[in-house]
Design an enzyme around this catalytic site. Sequence first.
Site, PDB file in Angstrom:
ATOM      1  N   ASP A   1     -24.230 -57.879  27.453  1.00  0.00           N
ATOM      2  CA  ASP A   1     -23.179 -58.974  26.612  1.00  0.00           C
ATOM      3  C   ASP A   1     -22.443 -59.606  27.847  1.00  0.00           C
ATOM      4  OD1 ASP A   1     -22.063 -60.333  24.826  1.00  0.00           O
ATOM      5  OD2 ASP A   1     -20.653 -58.861  24.307  1.00  0.00           O
TER       6      ASP A   1
ATOM      7  N   HIS B   1     -27.665 -66.825  30.329  1.00  0.00           N
ATOM      8  CA  HIS B   1     -28.778 -66.179  30.177  1.00  0.00           C
ATOM      9  C   HIS B   1     -30.048 -66.170  31.186  1.00  0.00           C
ATOM     10  CE1 HIS B   1     -26.871 -65.581  26.148  1.00  0.00           C
ATOM     11  NE2 HIS B   1     -27.241 -66.829  25.777  1.00  0.00           N
TER      12      HIS B   1
ATOM     13  N   LEU C   1     -41.817 -45.000  33.250  1.00  0.00           N
ATOM     14  CA  LEU C   1     -40.782 -45.320  32.334  1.00  0.00           C
ATOM     15  C   LEU C   1     -41.188 -45.940  31.094  1.00  0.00           C
ATOM     16  CD1 LEU C   1     -37.603 -46.106  32.461  1.00  0.00           C
ATOM     17  CD2 LEU C   1     -38.684 -48.629  32.844  1.00  0.00           C
TER      18      LEU C   1
END
Length: 253
Positions: free
Chosen positions: A12, A29, A123
Amino acid sequence: MSQIKHVAIIMDGNGRWANQRIRPRIWGHVRGSAVVSDIVQSADELGLKALTLYAFSTENWSRPFEEVSILFRLLSKFLLKEKQRIVFNNIKFKVIGEIQNLPAETISLIKEVEDLTTNATGLNLTFAFNYGGRAEIVRAINIFHASHPEKEMTESDLTSLMYRPETGDVDLMIRTGGDQRISNFLLWQMAYGELYFTPTKWPDFTVGEMRKIIQNVSSRERRYGNVSAQNGLGDSKDSAEVNKASFLKGINS
Ligand code: FPP
């Protein structure tokens, strides 16, 4: 070695980061997606087995059209740019969320990277995209009842019907940008997760800060409802069952 194996992040603060620099929100962004690359690349070094990133929530549709479009474009750009490296690094990639109604080219790119990495053993990288935690739980309940109309559901039934059960519970949820809430993210998987809120806005977040957070949280004691293991009074799950049975028997007799 750290106990923190599955980290989930609410990335955020992109819009505010850009606004502070008198730039449009989408600039935040764009910068934020570069940070996603850094963090994914460093996951091994951070000792992670699973990393789940909240890239687009079901609530994000209410944003301006241009912003929604850029978030879709950034997802595609990220996958196109990083797919070779994801494969090379043995990362198993998956998107969780309602993706079936997304644009065909987004779905096919997601599927391509998922298929390319299906046998990877490193991962578990997950992007939550068009995702909501309550919707994930309701979906799991509906799947269960469709196939077992007569059966009572257990916690493990529900766990196994989450979008990506192999990633298990979240050990640590980090939210950048200063707000302190979990915003419908991984509600079921977060039951015993540690929470860490940092004021750092996502485009300023670094691998160094993440390493410090993991170190900090690793030193917290996770008791799962038990008493402190340090005073020698901690019990195992088995003895908890014995305790419960004899306590209830004592009261009820
Ligand atoms: C919240 O910031 C962030 C998002 C809604 C999306 C997260 C997206 C990225 C980090 C970039 C690209 C993603 C990928 C998959 C590569 P905000 O806009 O709510 O910030 P604000 O709270 O300051 O307004």
